[in-house]
Scaffold this motif. Structure first.
Motif, short mmCIF file in Angstrom:
data_model
loop_
_atom_site.label_atom_id
_atom_site.label_comp_id
_atom_site.label_asym_id
_atom_site.label_seq_id
_atom_site.Cartn_x
_atom_site.Cartn_y
_atom_site.Cartn_z
N HIS A 108 60.96 -69.10 62.29
CA HIS A 108 61.55 -69.52 61.02
C HIS A 108 61.50 -71.04 60.90
CE1 HIS A 108 64.41 -70.01 57.75
NE2 HIS A 108 64.45 -68.69 57.58
N ASN A 119 63.49 -54.67 48.83
CA ASN A 119 62.50 -55.10 49.81
C ASN A 119 61.60 -53.95 50.21
OD1 ASN A 119 61.97 -57.60 51.07
ND2 ASN A 119 64.13 -57.73 51.62
N TYR A 164 68.71 -61.50 54.43
CA TYR A 164 68.57 -60.26 53.67
C TYR A 164 69.36 -59.18 54.39
CZ TYR A 164 66.74 -55.97 51.72
OH TYR A 164 66.64 -54.73 51.12
N LEU A 209 69.00 -68.23 54.02
CA LEU A 209 69.02 -67.05 53.17
C LEU A 209 68.80 -65.84 54.07
CD1 LEU A 209 69.16 -66.30 50.15
CD2 LEU A 209 66.66 -66.29 50.13
N THR A 265 63.88 -62.07 54.65
CA THR A 265 63.81 -63.53 54.57
C THR A 265 63.60 -64.15 55.94
OG1 THR A 265 66.20 -63.65 54.86
CG2 THR A 265 65.38 -63.56 52.58
N GLU A 298 70.25 -60.59 49.01
CA GLU A 298 69.94 -61.85 49.70
C GLU A 298 71.14 -62.76 49.53
OE1 GLU A 298 65.06 -62.05 49.39
OE2 GLU A 298 66.26 -63.48 48.24
#
Ligand code: ANZ
Ligand code: ZN
Length: 830
Positions: free
Chosen positions: A264, A419, A245, A243, A334, A230
């Motif tokens: 988001h 993840n 990933y 952030l 994320t 991340e």
């Protein structure tokens, strides 16, 4: 003796087995236990051929294990909550319970007509209050241990079934049941925290060598573990960071944009005042209606837009535009991605469409560094060496991946992260025919679990069935209740549980099905678990098997059982097909089990379905095949009839002694050799490999051999009896009725299904003398007896010394001698 009248025989033995509880199981036994289980059926109305196959396979295994000295648990029950009962209720205005119990009664009768060896005292139905009481209790146990929670979530919604679906129930973007395009809806929903078990569900697949590799692979992919980093992309003139990933931090110098999921939370903040606001809102609105599969499938057109803001690449320091796009999902990682068009296919497609920079940072090993400026035709997704990456240039990409991750961590810009693709299991259903979620809402106390003593929370009868509405919400007698905490007025939860919750523990209930005090006693569950052999369709490779593993592991952690895994061995049977495609109502190529059983009997149906293909393979239906199996059983029937006079003519014959076997003539010995090598083969095929089809062909050849032997003038009745009883005993797990009948016909008073499995007489297998054919120039000139283990050299000498051979070789030169040990010698002369 009369002709083979299967209707009479089959119903007679079925009644006898039921009345005497022939397959009843108890825990306290000195024998080793064996738990054989077929996936329990949904009571849709009638058995189909897939069921017949499933239950025949498991039944052969259960019966075989009983005959080999095991204490066998072989239960059946009904996965009886679910939507079809409710749809039938809407259509015919009959309560779902009535429809369900009627179907169960019918399918129970059909199973009994197949002669499956179930312990009927252990039958369970998930829709019965004595069962769902414990499903509710389990829910509360999971709640107590923090493995159940409620949250508002954008959920998969089927507009036609008017219910929420789990991710697992969305197939190619459509509803698993009705194929309607699934949309997104934001609702308060109950979840099981299966993600807490993601790691162990993945790792423990390695402890299951008895599972098909393809099923384990499907589970691994579903759990979807990935290792990445991340990293933070700082915003210009704002304190927040984006952030992202990534599993490919090595490509970070190739980032040409950062892309957020449209939902988001930063999107609305960042777009404010940029002039892109209206367009971005419209885009978000459009995405809302689409489910993730429709959005992210590889053939879906990539779509997105710039939102008017920029961020900074933490390693290169470069300014990067911020976009939103359909292919980025809020729920994964994320919810933000660094776009690297040169090395990721989706990003390449996106960049090509919107004219974003495509910058190579990895070149294949062996290429010249100058190629870093050449335009790419497609994303290069393999490993290689670094270019255009500052201080990291020249390193291998694997090396750069580690160093960049170190660097990001050292600068405090990022962190290594594992993840999982697996999401928590959404179990709320806005439907009636399921186990009510035992929760109460009180204005003063909030969400309160129903106390154990008040279970089960019963389904109310006073409901209205209309499509598009949750019937439970129409029952005021159900909704209105009192708060278990403060005694004030309160409302019941109207969601019911996903039926997969009911089927995640039924194999545990079978170990103690009538327990009114507990879901199952620890003693019983620990005696029987794990299931030694589970048999079912591969369509359950992900959902049911993953959930059942999760329940088992959680219940072990709560201290209710010792097993770590529910199913030690798994057999996924193939489909039953007709003209190459799966038998199904919609294709109109269905052969009904009832019709086949009516015409030929259950034994023939079982025999055919086991003979037509090995269990894992698809099976092609064939009317001639069925006919052939029926003829074979008739042949077995007549064989016994024809043997009877022979057996009666030798009244001295009881169990033969080894003395008798030694004195047999060559043909008698040959017949015994056939018998015992057949026992040897069938034992391996049924017991070890589950190759029932080859076991059956071995038995068929054996029957042929016995027919021939019977015609010999000196046929020994005991050799015949041994073969005949062997044939019946080995056929018993496959065709249980006819073998039981003929067994009694041979004078036995106890059931064939209680006989020990025959063992191989090693002495009978030794082939002491064999017949060798002698040829001269390919023409047969003589036959001799020789020791079975004679060497080729000796055999050649022996052959050349035979007078009949000499007749044809005299005065000629022997050019070549071909010997096939145990079979023939061919002498070539000139
Ligand atoms: C940059 C990058 C460069 C990526 C590259 C791949 C290749 P798995 O293995 O499935 O975990 N990703 C991350 N979050 C995402 C989301 N919410 N929606 C869509 N895509 C997402 O895949 C991880 C990769 O999937 C991540 O690594 C990210 O793209 C993308 F040459 O980052 B990658
Ligand atoms: Zn209260």
């Amino acid at each position: 003796q009369e002709k083979y009248s299967f209707p009479k025989i089959e119903s007679k033995w079925q009644k006898e087995w039921l009345d005497n509880k022939a397959y009843k199981t108890e825990e306290n036994s000195s024998k080793p236990k064996y738990y054989a289980l077929a996936m329990f059926p949904y009571p849709s109305g009638d058995l189909h051929m897939g069921h017949v196959r499933n239950y025949s396979i498991a039944d052969v295994i259960a019966r075989y294990k009983r005959m080999t000295g095991h204490n066998v648990l072989h239960p059946i029950g009904w996965d009886s909550f679910g939507l079809p009962a409710e749809n039938a209720a809407i259509k015919h205005q009959t309560p779902p319970a009535d429809w369900t119990w009627k179907n169960i009664a019918n399918m129970r009768r059909q199973l009994q007509e197949m002669g499956i060896s179930y312990d009927w005292d252990r039958e369970v139905a998930t829709c019965h209050p004595s069962y769902y009481k414990w499903t509710q209790w389990l829910f509360l146990e999971f709640y107590k241990h923090g493995l159940v929670y409620k949250k508002k979530a954008a959920v998969n919604w089927c507009p036609s079934c008017a219910t929420v679906l789990a991710n697992e129930q969305v197939v190619d973007g459509g509803c698993e049941r009705c194929d309607t395009l699934v949309t997104k809806k934001s609702l308060e929903q109950w979840f099981f925290r299966i993600t807490d078990y993601a790691d162990v569900l993945l790792e423990d697949l390695d402890k299951l060598p008895g599972w098909p590799e393809k099923v384990k692979t499907m589970q691994r992919n579903w759990i979807g573990r990935s290792e990445g980093v991340e990293v933070n992309f700082a915003l210009e003139e704002r304190p927040e960071k984006i952030l992202v990933y990534t599993t490919r931090i090595d490509t970070v110098f190739g980032v040409s944009y950062v892309v957020l999921a449209p939902e988001h939370p930063l999107v609305l903040k960042l777009v404010k005042g940029t002039g892109y606001e209206a367009d971005v809102l419209a885009f978000i609105e459009k995405m809302n209606g689409l489910n993730e599969i429709a959005r992210t499938s590889t053939d879906a057109e990539k779509e997105g837009m710039f939102i008017g803001a920029y961020c900074l690449n933490p390693l290169s320091g470069k300014e990067v535009p911020i976009w939103i796009a359909n292919y980025v999902l809020l729920e994964y990682g994320t919810g933000a991605v660094m776009g690297v068009p040169a090395h990721d296919e989706r990003d390449f497609e996106f960049a090509a469409k919107y004219g974003l920079e495509i910058k190579t940072v990895i070149l294949p090993e062996g290429s010249s560094p100058e190629e870093k400026e050449l335009p790419l035709k497609a994303a290069y997704t393999e490993e290689g060496f670094m270019v255009n990456s500052g201080a990291f240039d020249g390193l291998s990409s694997q090396e750069a991946l580690e160093r960049m991750a170190d660097e990001a961590e050292r600068m405090g810009m990022g962190q290594r992260k594992v993840n999982f693709r697996l999401r928590d299991w959404l179990i709320s259903r806005q439907r009636y025919w399921g186990a009510p979620i035992p929760m109460v809402y009180c204005d003063s106390c909030g969400t309160v679990p129903v106390p154990e003593e008040q279970l089960p929370v019963l389904l109310p009868p006073d409901v209205v069935f209309k499509s598009g509405e949750n019937p439970l919400a129409t029952s005021s007698s159900f909704i209105e209740t009192t708060c278990p905490k403060c005694g004030g007025a309160a409302r019941r939860e109207t969601d019911t549980m996903d039926t997969f919750a009911c089927s995640s523990w039924y194999f545990l209930r079978y170990t103690d099905p009538q327990n009114t005090q507990e879901a199952f006693s620890k003693e019983n569950v620990n005696y029987w678990m794990n299931v030694d052999q589970y048999v079912g369709g591969v369509e359950h490779a992900i959902l049911h098997l993953l959930y059942a593993r999760f329940f088992t592991k959680a219940l072990k952690d709560f201290g209710y059982l010792d097993a770590e895994e529910p199913f030690q061995n798994l057999l996924t049977q193939g489909m039953v097909c007709m003209n190459g495609s799966k038998m199904s109502k919609s294709k109109g190529n269905v052969v009904s089990p009832g019709a086949i059983i009516g015409k030929y009997g259950a034994d023939t149906a079982r025999l055919f379905i086991l003979f037509a293909a090995p269990p894992e393979r698809d099976l092609e239906w064939s009317d001639q095949g069925v006919e052939g199996c029926y003829r074979f059983l008739n042949r077995v029937w007549r064989l016994v009839a024809q043997f009877e006079p022979l057996l009666k003519a030798d009244p001295s014959s009881s169990k033969a002694s080894s003395d008798r076997w030694v004195k047999l003539d060559a043909e008698g010995k040959e017949m015994r050799r056939h018998t015992h090598s057949a026992i040897q083969k069938v034992t391996i095929d049924i017991g070890k490999r589950y190759n029932f089809n080859t076991a059956i062909s071995t038995i068929m050849e054996w029957v042929n051999a016995l027919y021939l032997y019977k015609e010999r003038p000196n046929a020994d009745p005991e050799v015949g009896r041994e073969a005949l009883e062997g044939i019946l005993t080995l056929l018993a797990p496959i065709a249980p009725h006819i073998t039981e009948e003929l067994w009694r016909e041979l004078g036995h008073t106890d059931s064939i299904h209680l006989q020990p499995w025959p063992s191989v007489d090693e002495a009978a297998l030794v082939q002491d003398e064999v017949t060798i054919i002698l040829q001269v120039n390919g023409k047969v000139r003589d036959r001799i007896q020789a020791a079975a283990d004679i060497s080729a050299d000796e055999l050649e000498k022996l052959a050349l010394a035979q007078p009949k051979v000499e007749e044809f070789t005299q005065g000629k030169t022997v050019v070549k001698v071909i010997t096939v040990p145990g079979k023939l010698v061919n002498i070539v002369v000139k």
